[in-house]
Design an enzyme around this catalytic site. Structure first.
Site, PDB file in Angstrom:
ATOM      1  N   GLY A  53      71.142  66.617 -91.576  1.00 33.98           N
ATOM      2  CA  GLY A  53      70.744  66.441 -90.413  1.00 33.98           C
ATOM      3  C   GLY A  53      71.444  65.359 -89.550  1.00 33.98           C
ATOM      4  CB  SER A  54      72.523  64.689 -86.000  1.00 32.77           C
ATOM      5  OG  SER A  54      73.510  65.418 -86.211  1.00 32.77           O
ATOM      6  N   GLY A  55      71.076  61.798 -86.873  1.00 35.65           N
ATOM      7  CA  GLY A  55      70.150  61.022 -86.904  1.00 35.65           C
ATOM      8  C   GLY A  55      70.081  59.908 -88.017  1.00 35.65           C
ATOM      9  CG  HIS A  56      70.142  60.627 -91.573  1.00 31.53           C
ATOM     10  ND1 HIS A  56      68.961  60.238 -91.345  1.00 31.53           N
ATOM     11  CD2 HIS A  56      70.016  61.651 -91.906  1.00 31.53           C
ATOM     12  CE1 HIS A  56      67.723  60.939 -91.854  1.00 31.53           C
ATOM     13  NE2 HIS A  56      68.571  62.166 -91.849  1.00 31.53           N
ATOM     14  CE  LYS A 104      71.014  63.146 -96.572  1.00 26.02           C
ATOM     15  NZ  LYS A 104      72.128  64.205 -95.920  1.00 26.02           N
ATOM     16  CG  ASP A 109      70.568  68.591 -96.718  1.00 23.43           C
ATOM     17  OD1 ASP A 109      70.210  69.016 -95.411  1.00 23.43           O
ATOM     18  OD2 ASP A 109      70.633  67.251 -96.485  1.00 23.43           O
ATOM     19  CG  HIS A 218      64.218  62.980 -93.118  1.00 20.41           C
ATOM     20  ND1 HIS A 218      64.597  63.152 -94.397  1.00 20.41           N
ATOM     21  CD2 HIS A 218      65.238  63.580 -92.360  1.00 20.41           C
ATOM     22  CE1 HIS A 218      65.751  63.562 -94.508  1.00 20.41           C
ATOM     23  NE2 HIS A 218      66.260  63.996 -93.474  1.00 20.41           N
TER      24      HIS A 218
END
Length: 330
Positions: A53-56, A104, A109, A218
């Protein structure tokens, strides 16, 4: 909350367009949200594909380049990419030497990479997989069965990527990636909650004057909440939690990682405390990396990742790498 965005619906695409403009050495497929080394496939070289996911950021697209990842797949904010993205990436980077998926340990995922592996193998691509599950804080969480995959992802991608760059076969690259994961442990701390663009407000409630120990990337719950602590006190808790599980017999690689909103001034001060604790516990540090690498949007906080390093892992860590977020030796 004020954010430097246009609209929440285009945040990931806008970021990928900006990545492409800043890094012409990458091929960025904005529509399909896949980032590739421009020189792929590299003849005779195992390829590494990761994503999440984006945001990392900079995880994972910021780690695409020689000596690290061949491709990265970007999902929506905190949401796994879909199998089609991974299959597209695997087909683009495969030179015939095979592809290693670095995954991960989050349920979405794991399921999507598993499906992608089956689809890619149906198309004639040899796939190996390594699951990163380094977080010692909790056994299960909102997003996982078992331990969460966090900071050790950087160690796995860098060291396995160096082995691939040297021409190691797929079985060897996979074995090295697994060894890095098995020798790595992490522990994270949140000083504030993160804010997703779609929600526009903190994802969880963390009262003023409190912190959360063992948080996930998250915003998943950790082990406990305590009144705010000093940097030294946080280092004592985080490092001891890692060492209690890892019990290294030799020198370690240390990653002192920011969660997105923690300035380097604080991270370097925290790093000094981490080194103090490791010194008091008799653990030598071979290499240290400090910065925001595996983040959680605008969360204030930090994580500590330690990897027990042998001579081969140190050599591969030191090997040249050239990516947007990690670059040395070239």
């Amino acid at each position: 909350m004020k954010m430097l965005i246009n609209v929440p619906e285009t945040v990931v695409a806008d970021a990928l367009r900006g990545l492409a403009a800043a890094h012409p050495e990458l091929t960025v497929d904005v529509e399909n949200q896949v980032v590739l080394r421009r020189d792929v496939p590299v003849e005779g070289q195992v390829a590494l594909v990761s994503g999440g996911g984006s945001g990392h950021e900079p995880l994972h697209a910021g780690f695409v380049g020689p000596g690290m990842l061949s491709a990265a797949c970007a999902g929506a904010i905190f949401t796994s990419p879909v199998p089609d993205q991974m299959v597209r990436a695997a087909a683009a980077v495969d030179s015939g030497a095979g592809v290693l998926f670095v995954v991960k340990n989050y349920t979405g995922d794991v399921l999507n990479f598993e499906m992608a592996a089956e689809l890619a193998e149906d198309e004639g691509v040899q796939i190996a997989k390594v699951l990163v599950d380094d977080d010692v804080a909790v056994t299960d969480s909102l997003y996982t069965a078992g331990r969460r995959g966090t900071g050790a992802t950087l160690f796995v991608e860098k060291i396995a990527g160096a082995a691939a760059q040297e021409g190691a076969p797929l079985e060897r690259v996979e074995a090295i990636a697994r060894r890095v994961n098995e020798r790595s442990r992490s522990f994270g701390v949140a000083l504030s909650a993160c804010t997703t663009p779609a929600k526009g407000s903190p994802t969880f409630d963390l009262p003023e004057g409190e912190l959360e120990l063992g948080i996930g990337i998250h915003g998943e719950p950790g082990r406990e909440r305590r009144p705010m602590m000093t940097s030294g006190e946080i280092a004592d808790v985080a490092v001891d939690a890692v060492l209690e599980d890892l019990r290294p017999k030799g020198p370690v690689l240390a990653l002192v990682n920011g969660m997105g909103a923690t300035p380097l001034l604080e991270l370097y001060g925290f790093n000094a405390e981490v080194h103090r604790v490791l010194g008091e516990r008799g653990v030598p540090v071979a290499r240290t990396l400090v910065g925001n690498y595996v983040t959680s949007l605008d969360m204030a906080g930090c994580s500590v990742t330690l990897c027990e390093a042998d001579e081969e892992l140190l050599r591969l860590w030191d090997a040249p790498v050239s990516t947007p977020a990690l670059r040395w030796g070239r």
